[in-house]
Motif scaffolding. Sequence first.
Motif, PDB file in Angstrom:
ATOM      1  N   SER A 166      30.368  -0.298 -12.064  1.00  0.00           N
ATOM      2  CA  SER A 166      30.195  -0.742 -10.729  1.00  0.00           C
ATOM      3  C   SER A 166      30.339  -2.047 -10.961  1.00  0.00           C
ATOM      4  N   GLY A 167      30.140  -2.757 -12.388  1.00  0.00           N
ATOM      5  CA  GLY A 167      30.085  -4.506 -12.695  1.00  0.00           C
ATOM      6  C   GLY A 167      28.865  -4.614 -12.720  1.00  0.00           C
ATOM      7  N   ILE A 168      27.779  -4.701 -13.078  1.00  0.00           N
ATOM      8  CA  ILE A 168      26.312  -5.153 -12.854  1.00  0.00           C
ATOM      9  C   ILE A 168      26.505  -4.658 -14.417  1.00  0.00           C
ATOM     10  N   VAL A 169      26.230  -6.387 -14.647  1.00  0.00           N
ATOM     11  CA  VAL A 169      25.334  -7.154 -16.392  1.00  0.00           C
ATOM     12  C   VAL A 169      24.135  -7.776 -16.711  1.00  0.00           C
ATOM     13  N   GLY A 170      23.838  -7.500 -15.719  1.00  0.00           N
ATOM     14  CA  GLY A 170      22.106  -7.553 -16.149  1.00  0.00           C
ATOM     15  C   GLY A 170      21.814  -6.262 -15.726  1.00  0.00           C
ATOM     16  N   LEU A 171      20.317  -5.616 -15.919  1.00  0.00           N
ATOM     17  CA  LEU A 171      19.414  -5.121 -15.642  1.00  0.00           C
ATOM     18  C   LEU A 171      18.074  -5.543 -15.713  1.00  0.00           C
ATOM     19  N   VAL A 172      17.270  -5.236 -14.531  1.00  0.00           N
ATOM     20  CA  VAL A 172      15.594  -5.723 -14.636  1.00  0.00           C
ATOM     21  C   VAL A 172      15.358  -3.770 -14.537  1.00  0.00           C
ATOM     22  N   ASN A 173      14.329  -2.843 -15.420  1.00  0.00           N
ATOM     23  CA  ASN A 173      14.082  -1.502 -15.748  1.00  0.00           C
ATOM     24  C   ASN A 173      13.058  -1.543 -15.507  1.00  0.00           C
ATOM     25  N   PHE A 174      12.837  -1.178 -14.035  1.00  0.00           N
ATOM     26  CA  PHE A 174      11.116  -0.942 -14.105  1.00  0.00           C
ATOM     27  C   PHE A 174      11.405   0.727 -14.554  1.00  0.00           C
ATOM     28  N   THR A 175      11.750   1.317 -14.967  1.00  0.00           N
ATOM     29  CA  THR A 175      11.221   2.964 -15.590  1.00  0.00           C
ATOM     30  C   THR A 175      11.242   2.666 -16.432  1.00  0.00           C
ATOM     31  N   PRO A 176      10.044   4.009 -17.003  1.00  0.00           N
ATOM     32  CA  PRO A 176      10.042   3.482 -18.475  1.00  0.00           C
ATOM     33  C   PRO A 176      11.286   4.536 -20.107  1.00  0.00           C
ATOM     34  N   THR A 177      11.795   4.887 -18.761  1.00  0.00           N
ATOM     35  CA  THR A 177      13.076   5.062 -19.986  1.00  0.00           C
ATOM     36  C   THR A 177      13.971   3.604 -20.851  1.00  0.00           C
ATOM     37  N   ILE A 178      13.667   4.012 -21.579  1.00  0.00           N
ATOM     38  CA  ILE A 178      14.610   2.375 -22.606  1.00  0.00           C
ATOM     39  C   ILE A 178      15.808   3.575 -22.257  1.00  0.00           C
ATOM     40  N   LEU A 179      16.663   1.770 -21.955  1.00  0.00           N
ATOM     41  CA  LEU A 179      18.619   2.773 -21.939  1.00  0.00           C
ATOM     42  C   LEU A 179      19.263   2.519 -22.730  1.00  0.00           C
ATOM     43  N   SER A 180      20.047   3.007 -22.267  1.00  0.00           N
ATOM     44  CA  SER A 180      21.265   2.616 -24.011  1.00  0.00           C
ATOM     45  C   SER A 180      22.309   1.966 -23.001  1.00  0.00           C
ATOM     46  N   VAL A 181      22.931   0.633 -23.199  1.00  0.00           N
ATOM     47  CA  VAL A 181      24.355   0.213 -22.383  1.00  0.00           C
ATOM     48  C   VAL A 181      24.623  -0.758 -23.725  1.00  0.00           C
ATOM     49  N   PRO A 182      26.159  -0.829 -23.705  1.00  0.00           N
ATOM     50  CA  PRO A 182      27.118  -1.359 -24.248  1.00  0.00           C
ATOM     51  C   PRO A 182      26.420  -2.659 -25.162  1.00  0.00           C
ATOM     52  N   GLN A 183      27.060  -2.998 -25.726  1.00  0.00           N
ATOM     53  CA  GLN A 183      26.541  -5.029 -25.953  1.00  0.00           C
ATOM     54  C   GLN A 183      26.251  -6.186 -25.400  1.00  0.00           C
ATOM     55  N   ALA A 184      27.672  -5.847 -23.928  1.00  0.00           N
ATOM     56  CA  ALA A 184      27.698  -6.449 -22.948  1.00  0.00           C
ATOM     57  C   ALA A 184      26.794  -6.830 -22.304  1.00  0.00           C
ATOM     58  N   ILE A 185      25.872  -6.203 -21.995  1.00  0.00           N
ATOM     59  CA  ILE A 185      24.664  -5.743 -21.237  1.00  0.00           C
ATOM     60  C   ILE A 185      23.367  -6.614 -21.149  1.00  0.00           C
ATOM     61  N   GLU A 186      22.805  -7.065 -20.279  1.00  0.00           N
ATOM     62  CA  GLU A 186      21.229  -7.586 -21.030  1.00  0.00           C
ATOM     63  C   GLU A 186      20.024  -6.593 -19.722  1.00  0.00           C
ATOM     64  N   VAL A 187      19.120  -5.838 -20.799  1.00  0.00           N
ATOM     65  CA  VAL A 187      18.401  -5.704 -19.937  1.00  0.00           C
ATOM     66  C   VAL A 187      17.202  -5.939 -19.717  1.00  0.00           C
ATOM     67  N   GLU A 188      16.015  -6.184 -19.203  1.00  0.00           N
ATOM     68  CA  GLU A 188      15.254  -7.184 -19.431  1.00  0.00           C
ATOM     69  C   GLU A 188      14.180  -5.633 -18.249  1.00  0.00           C
ATOM     70  N   ASN A 189      13.333  -5.417 -19.870  1.00  0.00           N
ATOM     71  CA  ASN A 189      12.012  -4.102 -19.289  1.00  0.00           C
ATOM     72  C   ASN A 189      11.127  -4.483 -18.720  1.00  0.00           C
ATOM     73  N   VAL A 190      10.481  -4.218 -17.723  1.00  0.00           N
ATOM     74  CA  VAL A 190       9.429  -4.284 -16.737  1.00  0.00           C
ATOM     75  C   VAL A 190       8.453  -3.213 -16.954  1.00  0.00           C
ATOM     76  N   SER A 191       7.012  -2.790 -17.637  1.00  0.00           N
ATOM     77  CA  SER A 191       6.043  -1.437 -17.550  1.00  0.00           C
ATOM     78  C   SER A 191       5.425  -1.948 -17.826  1.00  0.00           C
ATOM     79  N   ILE A 192       4.734  -1.526 -16.843  1.00  0.00           N
ATOM     80  CA  ILE A 192       2.714  -1.402 -16.894  1.00  0.00           C
ATOM     81  C   ILE A 192       2.451  -1.461 -18.137  1.00  0.00           C
ATOM     82  N   ILE A 193       3.064   0.146 -18.997  1.00  0.00           N
ATOM     83  CA  ILE A 193       2.059   0.081 -20.290  1.00  0.00           C
ATOM     84  C   ILE A 193       2.597  -0.682 -21.596  1.00  0.00           C
ATOM     85  N   ASP A 194       3.978  -1.682 -21.410  1.00  0.00           N
ATOM     86  CA  ASP A 194       4.071  -2.560 -22.466  1.00  0.00           C
ATOM     87  C   ASP A 194       2.676  -3.807 -21.893  1.00  0.00           C
ATOM     88  N   ALA A 195       2.754  -4.368 -20.926  1.00  0.00           N
ATOM     89  CA  ALA A 195       2.570  -4.930 -20.512  1.00  0.00           C
ATOM     90  C   ALA A 195       0.331  -4.773 -21.106  1.00  0.00           C
TER      91      ALA A 195
END
Lengths: 209, 209
Positions: A166-195
């Motif tokens: 749909s055109g999103i290029v940046g994702l803040v990921n609050f889910t525990p799933t590690i996302l697989s995304v194309p190179q042009a996309i940026e993901v910022e993982n926010v996880s209580i377990i990682d914190a």
Amino acid sequence: MGISKPAAERLSQLARLLEQRDAATSITSSELERITGWPSHTIRKDISALSGATEISTTSGYDPKRLAAAIREALGFTNEPTRCCVVGLGRIGSSFLDYEGFAGTTFDLCAGFDSNVNRIEILKANFPLYPAFKMKDVIPRLGITAAILCVPSEQAQQTADKLIESGIVGLVNFTPTILSVPQAIEVENVSIIDALGSLTARLAAKKTR
Amino acid sequence: MGISKPAAERLSQLARLLEQRDAATSITSSELERITGWPSHTIRKDISALSGATEISTTSGYDPKRLAAAIREALGFTNEPTRCCVVGLGRIGSSFLDYEGFAGTTFDLCAGFDSNVNRIEILKANFPLYPAFKMKDVIPRLGITAAILCVPSEQAQQTADKLIESGIVGLVNFTPTILSVPQAIEVENVSIIDALGSLTARLAAKKTR
């Protein structure tokens, strides 16, 4: 403009800190060390890498207004706001509907999505909420480029795929799933377990010192 | 054991990733690059710094069980779980009460606190919830060392002070307040604004490349 991820995170927090203080009083790197816990030499290094660094420093410390402006520039925060949406309106997702922290930032949360139509009708927000199947229509129409992903873990990857289509290029990921995304996309993982993991690692490193 | 914060975050995510996969199949750094988006040389560097790195590598990639164990050791996750509490049971705080992500980790969420006694009585949790004034009694008694701070922003500093007095050494801070804490205490800030800021900065850096 090779700004490292930890430096970007420190600078982003520094900008928030400056907003919380009296803007007229200059601040030194030692004061910032006391407040943030980061070593003052790290703070000085981060700030000296900003453009216009010489004008930010005064005899009594950093000029907070100039420092905040230089940080915004370095982080690529233009005057044009980044339009964001929140996807998945359960407990965490719906907590953003009345979150006041967006005020004064360059982030404009302007839409919410959930696959449960009843939930959309019940929840109150300052911006429109849509059924999930409308993402492909709404996201390009509103010029939304970033999404806050708060869906159940098992729906995370397929929802991310649809958001990217749909055109999103940046994702803040609050889910525990590690996302697989194309190179042009940026993901910022926010996880209580990682914190908690990062916290524990730093506390363990302190003990062995 | 000078493990950097970004390396600790990557390794913590890597451990989660390994848990989500079939534990019997080895995995290569290229596969990990494809899944995580991190450069494979960064992944190899992170892993080669772990103790027992030579035994982790096989001819067909990394041994997932050994890798996960080495990561746990490097991050200071002993067999003894870190006991945690959540403080402030509004939308974000209460979302941890039924969060299943703690299962299989070394983090044991075992208490919740809120200043609103009615809220405590209404909310359901798998562990006891207490009024905030009982922190000084409950935290040492249960051996809790880490707290997830979800109180309103204006109460963040005073609540952090009370938690530290009660024996908390690590804080995951979900409030927008930048906390001022003694040197011995570690804080991990979790902020949607910082996450979006970091995302925007990386997308901007990509464009100028």
